[in-house]
Design an enzyme around this catalytic site. Sequence first.
Site, PDB file in Angstrom:
ATOM      1  N   HIS A 144      42.426  43.386  47.360  1.00  0.00           N
ATOM      2  CA  HIS A 144      43.897  43.956  46.846  1.00  0.00           C
ATOM      3  C   HIS A 144      43.855  45.330  46.253  1.00  0.00           C
ATOM      4  O   HIS A 144      44.910  45.743  45.836  1.00  0.00           O
ATOM      5  CB  HIS A 144      44.468  42.806  46.065  1.00  0.00           C
ATOM      6  CG  HIS A 144      44.604  41.736  46.533  1.00  0.00           C
ATOM      7  ND1 HIS A 144      45.138  40.671  46.086  1.00  0.00           N
ATOM      8  CD2 HIS A 144      44.739  41.091  47.804  1.00  0.00           C
ATOM      9  CE1 HIS A 144      45.804  39.337  46.725  1.00  0.00           C
ATOM     10  NE2 HIS A 144      45.150  39.654  47.696  1.00  0.00           N
ATOM     11  N   GLU A 153      41.809  38.689  41.101  1.00  0.00           N
ATOM     12  CA  GLU A 153      42.983  38.629  40.171  1.00  0.00           C
ATOM     13  C   GLU A 153      42.613  38.076  38.908  1.00  0.00           C
ATOM     14  O   GLU A 153      41.963  37.320  38.479  1.00  0.00           O
ATOM     15  CB  GLU A 153      44.279  37.491  40.813  1.00  0.00           C
ATOM     16  CG  GLU A 153      44.550  38.050  42.184  1.00  0.00           C
ATOM     17  CD  GLU A 153      45.462  36.864  42.858  1.00  0.00           C
ATOM     18  OE1 GLU A 153      45.811  35.968  42.132  1.00  0.00           O
ATOM     19  OE2 GLU A 153      45.472  36.687  43.995  1.00  0.00           O
ATOM     20  N   GLU A 196      49.284  43.800  44.317  1.00  0.00           N
ATOM     21  CA  GLU A 196      50.298  42.871  43.571  1.00  0.00           C
ATOM     22  C   GLU A 196      50.759  43.532  42.421  1.00  0.00           C
ATOM     23  O   GLU A 196      50.999  42.592  41.455  1.00  0.00           O
ATOM     24  CB  GLU A 196      49.518  41.590  43.167  1.00  0.00           C
ATOM     25  CG  GLU A 196      49.145  40.784  44.488  1.00  0.00           C
ATOM     26  CD  GLU A 196      48.739  39.365  44.261  1.00  0.00           C
ATOM     27  OE1 GLU A 196      48.513  38.830  43.269  1.00  0.00           O
ATOM     28  OE2 GLU A 196      48.348  38.652  45.536  1.00  0.00           O
ATOM     29  N   ASP A 231      41.683  34.604  39.696  1.00  0.00           N
ATOM     30  CA  ASP A 231      41.361  34.134  40.851  1.00  0.00           C
ATOM     31  C   ASP A 231      40.374  35.063  41.624  1.00  0.00           C
ATOM     32  O   ASP A 231      40.524  36.191  42.138  1.00  0.00           O
ATOM     33  CB  ASP A 231      42.668  34.064  41.803  1.00  0.00           C
ATOM     34  CG  ASP A 231      42.484  33.842  43.122  1.00  0.00           C
ATOM     35  OD1 ASP A 231      41.343  33.343  43.732  1.00  0.00           O
ATOM     36  OD2 ASP A 231      43.570  34.037  43.933  1.00  0.00           O
ATOM     37  N   ASP A 302      42.825  27.061  46.689  1.00  0.00           N
ATOM     38  CA  ASP A 302      43.649  28.071  47.272  1.00  0.00           C
ATOM     39  C   ASP A 302      43.227  27.896  48.900  1.00  0.00           C
ATOM     40  O   ASP A 302      43.754  27.234  49.749  1.00  0.00           O
ATOM     41  CB  ASP A 302      44.002  29.299  46.871  1.00  0.00           C
ATOM     42  CG  ASP A 302      44.600  30.429  47.605  1.00  0.00           C
ATOM     43  OD1 ASP A 302      45.189  29.890  48.846  1.00  0.00           O
ATOM     44  OD2 ASP A 302      44.813  31.696  47.464  1.00  0.00           O
ATOM     45  N   LYS A 327      51.296  27.624  48.890  1.00  0.00           N
ATOM     46  CA  LYS A 327      51.903  28.846  49.650  1.00  0.00           C
ATOM     47  C   LYS A 327      52.601  28.247  50.869  1.00  0.00           C
ATOM     48  O   LYS A 327      51.922  27.568  51.598  1.00  0.00           O
ATOM     49  CB  LYS A 327      50.534  29.646  49.863  1.00  0.00           C
ATOM     50  CG  LYS A 327      50.122  30.821  48.881  1.00  0.00           C
ATOM     51  CD  LYS A 327      48.698  31.140  49.436  1.00  0.00           C
ATOM     52  CE  LYS A 327      48.151  32.139  48.667  1.00  0.00           C
ATOM     53  NZ  LYS A 327      46.898  32.680  48.836  1.00  0.00           N
ATOM     54  N   HIS A 355      53.118  33.462  45.491  1.00  0.00           N
ATOM     55  CA  HIS A 355      53.490  34.459  46.358  1.00  0.00           C
ATOM     56  C   HIS A 355      52.491  34.697  47.555  1.00  0.00           C
ATOM     57  O   HIS A 355      51.108  34.061  47.237  1.00  0.00           O
ATOM     58  CB  HIS A 355      54.155  35.724  45.627  1.00  0.00           C
ATOM     59  CG  HIS A 355      53.012  36.480  44.820  1.00  0.00           C
ATOM     60  ND1 HIS A 355      52.878  37.552  44.557  1.00  0.00           N
ATOM     61  CD2 HIS A 355      51.526  35.986  44.623  1.00  0.00           C
ATOM     62  CE1 HIS A 355      51.630  38.112  44.080  1.00  0.00           C
ATOM     63  NE2 HIS A 355      50.940  36.877  43.781  1.00  0.00           N
ATOM     64  N   LYS A 378      52.901  31.913  40.406  1.00  0.00           N
ATOM     65  CA  LYS A 378      52.205  33.363  40.243  1.00  0.00           C
ATOM     66  C   LYS A 378      52.867  34.448  41.318  1.00  0.00           C
ATOM     67  O   LYS A 378      53.059  33.913  42.342  1.00  0.00           O
ATOM     68  CB  LYS A 378      50.780  33.613  40.373  1.00  0.00           C
ATOM     69  CG  LYS A 378      50.150  33.010  41.698  1.00  0.00           C
ATOM     70  CD  LYS A 378      48.642  33.446  41.909  1.00  0.00           C
ATOM     71  CE  LYS A 378      48.095  33.206  43.233  1.00  0.00           C
ATOM     72  NZ  LYS A 378      46.487  33.752  43.346  1.00  0.00           N
TER      73      LYS A 378
HETATM   74  P1  PGA Z   1      46.631  36.632  49.571  1.00  0.00           P
HETATM   75  O1  PGA Z   1      46.020  36.409  48.230  1.00  0.00           O
HETATM   76  O2  PGA Z   1      48.151  36.823  49.632  1.00  0.00           O
HETATM   77  O3  PGA Z   1      46.047  37.966  49.949  1.00  0.00           O
HETATM   78  O4  PGA Z   1      46.032  35.541  50.369  1.00  0.00           O
HETATM   79  C1  PGA Z   1      46.554  35.820  47.182  1.00  0.00           C
HETATM   80  C2  PGA Z   1      45.620  34.592  46.842  1.00  0.00           C
HETATM   81  O5  PGA Z   1      44.480  34.630  46.988  1.00  0.00           O
HETATM   82  O6  PGA Z   1      45.985  33.867  45.803  1.00  0.00           O
HETATM   83 ZN    ZN Z   2      43.902  32.849  45.671  1.00  0.00          ZN
END
Ligand code: PGA
Ligand code: ZN
Length: 421
Positions: A144, A153, A196, A231, A302, A327, A355, A378
Amino acid sequence: MITAAKAAQRLDSRGNPTVQVDVETSKGICPGKSAVSGRSFRQGASTGKHEAVELRDSITGVYGVETAVSNLKDIDRCMREIDGTPNKSRLGANAILGVSMACARAGAAEAGIPLYEFIRKEAGISGTYVLPVPFMNVLNGGVHSGNMMAFQEFMIAPVGATSFAEAMRMGAEVYHRLKQVVAEKYGPAATGIGDEGGFAPPISMPEQAFDLLETAVAQCGYTNKVKYAIDPASSEFIGEKEYNLGLKQDKPNLVSPAELSDLYRRLIGQYPIVLLEDPFAEDDWDSWCEFNKTCQIELVGDDLLVTNVARVKEAHEKKACNAMLLKVNQIGTVTEAIEAANLAFSFGWSVFVSHRSGETTDDFIADLTIGLGTGHLKSGAPCRGERVAKYNRLMDIEAELRAAGKPCVYAGNEFRFPSSY
Ligand code: PGA
Ligand code: ZN
């Protein structure tokens, strides 16, 4: 009654095409208006390989979504048909979700209730409304951002606030203070932001990130009131067997799963970390299970789970984690997202709504969070329109609930198990 459905290609926060779906009903949200829209779609950079599949045109390389959009043109005929593939690869999860979200909005409008209320009914949830703790991603790394940090993150969680609005104020204060702290340490040019909305200073080790956070939080007077989450998105930096913390550096910095586990345990001992997401790669089940045996904090899957009921069940059987990231576009329909959340709840797990790094200004997940009463979500930093759209919607909902005298509570320290309210 649905009278029309339209699909169009629009851009997401990275300038990549995404799908927008508008569903019209004979009755609108506002008197005199007949159009009700639900808009999708959000997309990740660190996507799990077990996620539902978005359709993209070969003609425009990886980015076009015309095929998914044209599929939507057949909405009236196809909407209730089963896609027929386990990963929605025939119609495209992006097309399916756009329709699904738009139909949820249309359903709420038809019933004359807010979207979160409609989702609550769909999910069979009642009682006190829970306002979530916002986990704000204020330092960006991994895929990111362009810095040397392998971890993706670093989030702040104002658990010590007394309302959602206060949590956002505290988060914004820490965010602005952090900008000054980063500028003092690394120079003003280091205050540019990642995907982000978090800062992406030239740091490479997690301790450096936490030192910046600790300074900013202490200077704001929020020590003990603001906690942290990480994360690492480690599926992005796993090699053959070892993890490469030097992912974006000239030289690899390889660590074994055991060494990586020790690093997490050290960090958890040293800083007030309350949540750890994807510490190990999506198919490294052994490391997940081993770590979970002694893990005291929320351990969120995730990429491990991809909001998929089959993988959630597998993780539960193996005792691999204790929480599910939610998600909606990983699974592809609102109904399945609700089912996955309810399954996770039935295991005594927490559910953390999320998100994507590639986003739109759609605020659907704000209502989803309230509707499911997940206690936390988040949506990136308190910065960038597509990130704050969700937080702003949640402040609207909080104000609306309080004005109506409905029973509601800010999750605070109970963010993992808000059903105790
Ligand atoms: P992504 O990352 O939307 O790029 O997959 C978000 C996350 O890993 O939580
Ligand atoms: Zn994640």
